[in-house]
Design an enzyme around this catalytic site. Structure first.
Site, PDB file in Angstrom:
ATOM      1  N   ARG A  43      -3.406   1.555  -1.083  1.00  0.00           N
ATOM      2  CA  ARG A  43      -2.559   0.392  -0.780  1.00  0.00           C
ATOM      3  C   ARG A  43      -1.636   0.048  -1.932  1.00  0.00           C
ATOM      4  NH1 ARG A  43      -6.060  -4.525   0.955  1.00  0.00           N
ATOM      5  NH2 ARG A  43      -4.509  -5.417  -0.407  1.00  0.00           N
ATOM      6  N   GLY A  48      -5.532   0.053  -9.089  1.00  0.00           N
ATOM      7  CA  GLY A  48      -5.584   1.508  -9.236  1.00  0.00           C
ATOM      8  C   GLY A  48      -4.337   2.192  -8.707  1.00  0.00           C
ATOM      9  N   CYS A  49      -3.858   1.724  -7.562  1.00  0.00           N
ATOM     10  CA  CYS A  49      -2.678   2.341  -6.948  1.00  0.00           C
ATOM     11  C   CYS A  49      -1.425   2.083  -7.777  1.00  0.00           C
ATOM     12  CB  CYS A  49      -2.507   1.839  -5.514  1.00  0.00           C
ATOM     13  SG  CYS A  49      -3.903   2.295  -4.449  1.00  0.00           S
ATOM     14  N   THR A  50      -1.336   0.911  -8.360  1.00  0.00           N
ATOM     15  CA  THR A  50      -0.194   0.586  -9.215  1.00  0.00           C
ATOM     16  C   THR A  50      -0.224   1.448 -10.475  1.00  0.00           C
ATOM     17  OG1 THR A  50      -0.099  -1.674  -8.369  1.00  0.00           O
ATOM     18  CG2 THR A  50       0.977  -1.263 -10.493  1.00  0.00           C
TER      19      THR A  50
END
Length: 161
Positions: A43, A48-50
């Site tokens: 997402r 973590g995704c950023t």
């Protein structure tokens, strides 16, 4: 690993609903004739995704100098993707796959557990696709720390071989 991208993409229906942040309709031809780093993440705007996207963005010019493009994929909407890119000034495009067609073709929808709850979601995964459309390397269950550098080094090693 020498899976043919064409055979993977043959299972995706014509009305796939896949869009990307470019101003043109999504076209699978963009995954051919150049090295492609196709990374799947759960997402937008999560820690973590950023971090993962920032790590790829930090190395964007180095990937580009090796003739490679970076494309991130999640089920988030195109609007969320554009906001994510704008907020963090990412230099690459993101793909919106709300119907999970691309995610399922690459087998990244997996059973996940969070606080005792089980659900199906995107398993963080990355695929290095060669210019002929073959998957050169696949990373599954990716841990964010040092991952972008690992992918970059794999591409460097491949081109020096």
């Amino acid at each position: 690993m020498d899976e043919n991208l064409s055979s993977i993409l043959n299972v995706i229906p014509a009305d796939h609903g896949i869009e990307w942040t470019r101003d043109t309709p999504f076209d699978f031809a963009a995954l051919r004739n150049t090295w492609t780093i196709l990374y799947f993440y759960p997402r937008d705007n999560t820690p973590g995704c950023t971090t993962e996207a920032q790590d790829f963005a930090e190395r964007h010019d180095r990937f580009g100098s090796l003739g490679a493009q970076i494309l991130g994929v999640s089920k988030d909407s195109l609007r969320k993707h554009r906001n994510f890119i704008q907020k963090h000034d990412f230099p690459f495009d993101l793909i919106s796959d709300p119907n999970e067609h691309l995610c399922r073709a690459f087998d990244v929808i997996q059973l996940k557990k969070n606080y005792g709850r089980e659900y199906l979601g995107i398993e963080r995964s990355t695929f290095l696709i060669d210019p002929r459309g073959h998957i050169h390397q696949a990373w599954r269950k990716v841990k964010v720390k040092d991952h972008a550098e690992t992918v970059l080094q794999t591409l460097i090693d491949q081109q020096q071989a």
